[in-house]
Design a protein around this motif. Structure first.
Motif, PDB file in Angstrom:
ATOM      1  N   ARG A 145       0.675  -1.134  -0.001  1.00  0.00           N
ATOM      2  CA  ARG A 145      -0.036  -0.066   0.061  1.00  0.00           C
ATOM      3  C   ARG A 145       0.775   1.284  -0.007  1.00  0.00           C
ATOM      4  N   LEU A 161      -5.938   2.802   6.218  1.00  0.00           N
ATOM      5  CA  LEU A 161      -4.951   1.977   5.726  1.00  0.00           C
ATOM      6  C   LEU A 161      -4.787   0.348   6.477  1.00  0.00           C
ATOM      7  N   ASP A 164      -7.873  -1.357   5.767  1.00  0.00           N
ATOM      8  CA  ASP A 164      -7.706  -2.217   4.551  1.00  0.00           C
ATOM      9  C   ASP A 164      -6.886  -3.456   4.614  1.00  0.00           C
TER      10      ASP A 164
END
Length: 208
Positions: A145, A161, A164
């Motif tokens: 990421r 983040l 995710d």
């Protein structure tokens, strides 16, 4: 260090601020920082130690190299995974103390290591491989990421983040989603794993 620097106790949260210790080898000095134990946000509020979370985050951000110590005997439940993923992102984004005037760009990603502690309490030892596999997969997902974010800069909250990664890391593997030009960086940043245990069961800290 050659001497005791940080307190060791069975009581949680004994370390309240970053504790410094230095070791000099010839013309090189290494400064070690023992940070407060890192808790997930909700747990830190529950235990009344929310300030310690900020202390630990601040010390990680100012470090050149981060060593994450993980209790291998504890179950990797969702809350612990969320904490580990948060720590991994902080370690990857750490900027160091910049004492030599070296410019560290916001695109730089830091190498870090994971130490699995209390492996003497894990049985059978094959379980350690499962822990390594799981934590490694989380780390690789975090790196993916940030590499993607480096190519297409966007402002994304750390919490987003973390969520995710938590939801998708198990379905990812290898070089999935990695741009060809980032393969070398990806391979270089993936963390090293080390193992440690107490010398004897009577040592302080074994049953923390």
């Amino acid at each position: 260090m050659g001497m005791k620097v940080a307190a060791v106790s069975r009581k949680r949260h004994t370390t309240r601020t970053g504790i410094f210790g230095a070791r000099t080898f010839d013309d090189t000095q290494i400064v070690f920082i023992d940070t407060p134990g890192y808790l997930h946000h909700e747990m830190s509020i529950k235990e009344g130690v929310r300030k310690l979370l900020g202390e630990a985050s601040s010390e990680i951000e100012a470090s050149d190299y981060v060593v994450m110590v993980v209790d291998a005997a504890k179950k990797l439940d969702e809350d612990m995974k969320r904490t580990l993923i948060t720590l991994i992102f902080l370690a990857l984004r750490s900027r160091g103390r910049n004492e030599d005037g070296v410019t560290i760009t916001s695109n730089s990603l830091n190498k870090f290591a994971v130490v699995l502690n209390k492996v003497d309490l894990v049985s059978p030892k094959q379980k350690l491989l499962l822990v390594v596999s799981d934590v490694s997969a989380m780390a690789e997902s975090c790196i993916r990421r940030l590499l993607k974010q480096r190519r297409s800069p966007t402002k994304t909250r750390l919490e987003s983040l973390v969520n995710d990664v938590l939801e998708n890391y198990a379905a990812e593997s290898g070089f999935d989603g990695i741009d060809e030009e980032d393969l070398e960086d990806f391979a270089a940043i993936v963390p090293d794993f080390l193992f440690t245990s107490a010398i004897t069961k009577d040592d302080e800290g074994v049953d923390d």
